[in-house]
Design a protein around this motif. Structure first.
Motif, PDB file in Angstrom:
ATOM      1  N   GLY B 165       0.937  -1.520   0.003  1.00  0.00           N
ATOM      2  CA  GLY B 165       0.037   0.463  -0.004  1.00  0.00           C
ATOM      3  C   GLY B 165       0.698   1.191   0.271  1.00  0.00           C
ATOM      4  N   LEU B 166       0.137   2.525  -0.148  1.00  0.00           N
ATOM      5  CA  LEU B 166       0.884   3.453  -0.639  1.00  0.00           C
ATOM      6  C   LEU B 166       1.591   3.777   0.527  1.00  0.00           C
ATOM      7  CD1 LEU B 166       1.748   5.566  -2.454  1.00  0.00           C
ATOM      8  CD2 LEU B 166      -0.867   6.795  -2.558  1.00  0.00           C
ATOM      9  N   ARG B 167       0.354   3.769   2.046  1.00  0.00           N
ATOM     10  CA  ARG B 167       1.100   4.478   3.004  1.00  0.00           C
ATOM     11  C   ARG B 167       1.899   5.668   3.228  1.00  0.00           C
ATOM     12  NH1 ARG B 167       4.417   0.381   4.798  1.00  0.00           N
ATOM     13  NH2 ARG B 167       4.992   1.459   7.039  1.00  0.00           N
ATOM     14  N   ILE B 168       1.709   6.868   2.401  1.00  0.00           N
ATOM     15  CA  ILE B 168       2.662   8.133   2.792  1.00  0.00           C
ATOM     16  C   ILE B 168       1.520   9.295   3.607  1.00  0.00           C
ATOM     17  CG2 ILE B 168       3.301   8.267   0.967  1.00  0.00           C
ATOM     18  CD1 ILE B 168       1.633   9.915  -0.624  1.00  0.00           C
ATOM     19  N   ALA B 169       2.164   9.886   3.753  1.00  0.00           N
ATOM     20  CA  ALA B 169       1.885  10.908   4.603  1.00  0.00           C
ATOM     21  C   ALA B 169       0.369  11.717   4.286  1.00  0.00           C
ATOM     22  CB  ALA B 169       2.836  11.968   5.892  1.00  0.00           C
ATOM     23  N   GLY B 170       1.931  11.978   2.662  1.00  0.00           N
ATOM     24  CA  GLY B 170       0.789  13.040   1.891  1.00  0.00           C
ATOM     25  C   GLY B 170       1.547  13.314   0.942  1.00  0.00           C
TER      26      GLY B 170
END
Lengths: 292, 292
Positions: B165-170
């Motif tokens: 999954g991408l799981r970035i803060a933004g």
């Protein structure tokens, strides 16, 4: 006040929409606005008291003259053709016959009253403009802000076209709302109040239907000459509205619209500047009206 | 040169993209750009010679520090992380660990090489940033111009996401191209040359496939914190790109992106201004990186 000083004040205020301030800023210039030809006032084009239009007869034109229909703005809830007399005089002075209608307003009249009124004005213009020296085969529909929203709906959605087809020379859209759903769903980011005093007055309280009332989501017209503009200091919502409409028309509907940013102006000042010697919006509109 | 004089020169030039002029304008300011912490240079994150990144260690941060990955611009065909050292120093000075990668360029490397490289940088950062004092659970991907195009593709299209999954803060997007088809079909109106030296170098000669390479037409990611910005004096093509992306994300994909216009700057000056004391873009980016 010089144009230079005026621009400094507009820049200093940033991307605001402040009708009294804009009107006051331009009042001295517009008091001396040069007049064009005669004006035939308050012709009825429908049964409502707002179904009235003014015709600015073209000066010095080789007849029949090109015709522009110009719809004022006012957030769907206010505005009057009388406040845009300078627009009528500008076109008249340059040999263009200008039709300035009022149209029905929210909250009394909801979507699609504005688009229906544009269609009614177009029908009136097609039938009557030759008698005033205008060319019924050279009609450009133009609008600013809510007026642009109504022109967009009336031209880009076939349901509002005349039975015999749209047959306009072109349409000019300045700083309009073309996607009501966007303004509903991005209120926080766009700084739009809840309840929204403008969009809700016209599009009503049934938010589930906003997509069906969003012009950009329903475009089904065949391509015609179209120009989209907004002001350098327009609120970002108007800029995004223009950008999305332009992109969708180009990539999904076979249009080749023009797009331009009017430098040094905000949402209201750009329109007030018409017929003050400032050609940044006026000159582009005039060139398009003559040769869409 | 004072910021005021600088802004006057930028305004006078209008909405241009002139790399040598922008670089020359900011050279005196950037010669004295304040440095942050130590820089670990030219770490390999893949097999290509362009697969190199620099890590700007955060000054005075309570560890682990928030992390920003910043992709330079350059029209898909040029640009180098070394020219954006001021961006790295800016974030470092403010307690943010900055990762500045190079990425593969056209015409040698075509779409989707850029998005793949963003994915590879993200994988490297997730695995290695803790060893440098960064928080692998607080990674913001950011880019300008072509760099923003690559960040948008890598985050908005699931095909480029990590398996977990991408799981970035933004993600932060400044003045990017998100719709290659629009730039292809509106070359005349947008003043884009034929052949197009930038988009064609990266998206290639198969115009029939441009829609499949247009991020805005293929979005399928779940919503995450996102900010879109462009410059007041950006060319209208960049403004329309941002407007369309914003509108589509809001109305079709459940995102709640921020959108903002950086006042008084053009496409290039806005980025050069970072770490010169001008917080108009830098300050907004920093606030978003800290609290997406």
């Amino acid at each position: 006040m010089t144009q230079n000083l005026l621009e400094q004040q507009i820049r200093a205020a940033g991307p605001v929409i402040d009708p009294p301030a804009a009107k006051a800023l331009y009042a001295p210039l517009l008091r001396d606005t040069p007049h064009g030809g005669a004006v035939v006032s308050d012709i009825a084009y429908g049964p409502d008291e707002r179904h009235r239009l003014d015709v600015y007869l073209p000066l010095g034109a080789s007849r029949p003259a090109p015709v522009v229909v110009f719809l004022h703005g006012g957030g769907f809830i206010r505005g009057d053709k009388a406040d845009r007399d300078h627009v009528g005089h500008y076109f008249s002075r340059h040999g263009v016959l200008a039709v300035l209608p009022n149209y029905r307003l929210g909250p009394r009249h909801r979507w699609p009253a504005g688009a229906e009124d544009v269609a009614a004005v177009l029908a009136w213009t097609r039938s009557h403009v030759a008698a005033h020296g205008g060319d019924p085969e050279h009609i450009v529909l133009a609008g600013e802000s809510a007026g642009a929203a109504h022109v967009a709906a009336a031209t880009l959605l076939r349901r509002f076209h005349p039975a015999e087809g749209l047959r306009i020379a072109g349409a000019w859209l300045t700083s309009g709302v073309y996607n009501a759903e966007l303004e509903l769903l991005a209120r926080r980011q766009l700084g739009i109040a809840t309840p929204d005093p403008r969009n809700e007055a016209y599009f009503g309280p049934d938010f589930a239907n906003y997509r069906t009332m969003s012009t950009v989501a329903q475009i089904d017209a065949e391509p015609f000459p179209l120009a989209i503009s907004y002001a350098e200091l327009d609120p970002v919502q108007m800029q995004a509205q223009a950008g999305e409409l332009f992109a969708r028309l180009v990539t999904r509907h076979g249009f080749q619209p023009q797009i331009s940013v009017v430098p040094g102006h905000n949402h209201l000042s750009q329109v007030y500047s018409i017929n003050t010697g400032d050609e940044r919006l006026a000159g582009r509109m005039l060139a398009f009206v003559r040769n869409p």
